[in-house]
Design an enzyme around this catalytic site. Structure first.
Site, PDB file in Angstrom:
ATOM      1  N   ARG A  50       1.833   6.052  12.406  1.00 42.30           N
ATOM      2  CA  ARG A  50       2.799   5.059  12.794  1.00 42.30           C
ATOM      3  C   ARG A  50       3.795   5.992  13.305  1.00 42.30           C
ATOM      4  NH1 ARG A  50       0.325   0.659   9.283  1.00 42.30           N
ATOM      5  NH2 ARG A  50       1.838  -1.466   9.429  1.00 42.30           N
ATOM      6  N   ARG A  80       1.030 -11.657   0.111  1.00 42.29           N
ATOM      7  CA  ARG A  80       1.205 -10.147   0.189  1.00 42.29           C
ATOM      8  C   ARG A  80       2.817 -10.423   0.003  1.00 42.29           C
ATOM      9  NH1 ARG A  80      -1.139  -6.370   4.969  1.00 42.29           N
ATOM     10  NH2 ARG A  80       1.092  -5.801   4.870  1.00 42.29           N
TER      11      ARG A  80
HETATM   12  P1  AMP Z   1      -0.248  -2.558   6.853  1.00 42.99           P
HETATM   13  O1  AMP Z   1      -1.199  -2.984   5.881  1.00 42.99           O
HETATM   14  O2  AMP Z   1      -0.847  -1.668   7.665  1.00 42.99           O
HETATM   15  O3  AMP Z   1       0.492  -3.611   7.528  1.00 42.99           O
HETATM   16  O4  AMP Z   1       0.785  -1.675   6.009  1.00 42.99           O
HETATM   17  C1  AMP Z   1       1.374  -2.570   4.876  1.00 42.99           C
HETATM   18  C2  AMP Z   1       2.629  -1.361   4.755  1.00 42.99           C
HETATM   19  O5  AMP Z   1       2.408  -0.156   4.312  1.00 42.99           O
HETATM   20  C3  AMP Z   1       3.691  -1.157   5.880  1.00 42.99           C
HETATM   21  O6  AMP Z   1       4.495  -2.096   6.331  1.00 42.99           O
HETATM   22  C4  AMP Z   1       4.165   0.392   5.293  1.00 42.99           C
HETATM   23  O7  AMP Z   1       5.383  -0.066   4.595  1.00 42.99           O
HETATM   24  C5  AMP Z   1       3.082   1.068   4.654  1.00 42.99           C
HETATM   25  N1  AMP Z   1       2.561   1.831   5.555  1.00 42.99           N
HETATM   26  C6  AMP Z   1       1.077   1.556   6.020  1.00 42.99           C
HETATM   27  N2  AMP Z   1       0.659   2.383   6.905  1.00 42.99           N
HETATM   28  C7  AMP Z   1       1.909   3.296   6.984  1.00 42.99           C
HETATM   29  C8  AMP Z   1       2.080   4.634   7.723  1.00 42.99           C
HETATM   30  N3  AMP Z   1       0.960   4.989   8.521  1.00 42.99           N
HETATM   31  N4  AMP Z   1       3.317   5.087   7.470  1.00 42.99           N
HETATM   32  C9  AMP Z   1       4.264   4.609   6.921  1.00 42.99           C
HETATM   33  N5  AMP Z   1       3.932   3.526   6.005  1.00 42.99           N
HETATM   34  C10 AMP Z   1       2.867   2.805   6.066  1.00 42.99           C
END
Ligand code: AMP
Length: 194
Positions: free
Chosen positions: A90, A135
């Site tokens: 990301r 969530r």
């Molecule tokens: P997601 O389920 O992919 O929407 O991720 C939920 C949260 O986890 C994001 O809003 C970030 O705070 C954290 N997160 C997930 N993947 C990453 C990543 N590759 N880098 C940094 N934070 C992450």
């Protein structure tokens, strides 16, 4: 055949749902950094407690922490023959870290699939998901912040893969089934499957 893919797209684009389909179809594990963080938070591990501070505010978890959990996950035997990364990399720093992890074994990413949807659509979908899944990071304020973080930190990674000729854009509007069909068709074409 082994495939190393990335599934990208803004929050609410349906990455998690579509990752399951693609991983089953190709017989590779879907690895979601968001899911790993959520399970670490649930077990209140050190990583989970550290990640929680960032996730609850809609910020990215620091690269050093995130890269380390991915490094450990990719070292598991089931990832040796390929994987689908959902929500990683990301940031540009995460791309460099991933490149290094793979280069150690002479490997590289085959393609990044980017599911595209508008900001208005993101907000609507995540508010709906909040009702269903509850969530903690799906409140209106946190969603708005995650959208801006996405544009600032994460959109540049699309350019990096576009420059490598590895970016595949997928129209994310429509039903889950419609988007799935587009992804399957794009993956088949790119990977030479039928
Ligand atoms: P997601 O389920 O992919 O929407 O991720 C939920 C949260 O986890 C994001 O809003 C970030 O705070 C954290 N997160 C997930 N993947 C990453 C990543 N590759 N880098 C940094 N934070 C992450």
């Amino acid at each position: 055949m082994s495939f190393r893919l990335i599934l990208a797209g803004p929050p609410g684009a349906g990455k998690g749902t579509q990752a399951t389909t693609v991983s089953e179809r190709l017989g590779i594990p879907a690895i979601s950094t968001g899911e790993i963080f959520r399970s670490e938070m649930a077990s209140q591990s050190d990583v989970g407690l550290e990640a929680q501070r960032y996730i609850s505010e809609g910020n990215l978890v620091p690269d050093s922490v995130t890269n380390e959990i991915v490094r450990r996950r990719l070292a598991q035997p089931d990832a040796a023959e390929g994987f689908l990364l959902d929500g990683y990399p990301r940031t540009l720093d995460q791309i460099s870290a991933l490149d290094e992890m793979l280069a150690d074994d002479g490997l590289s990413i085959d393609a990044m699939l980017d599911i595209e949807i508008s900001d208005e659509e993101i907000m609507g979908r995540l508010l709906k998901r909040a009702e269903i899944e509850g969530r903690a990071d799906d409140t209106p304020e946190v969603i708005a912040h995650r959208i801006s973080v996405y544009h600032e930190a994460t959109e540049p990674i699309l350019d990096a893969f576009r420059e490598r000729g590895k970016l595949i854009s997928i129209n994310g509007l429509g039903t889950i089934g419609e988007v799935r069909e587009r992804i399957v068709a794009a993956v088949n074409e790119r990977l030479g499957l039928d």
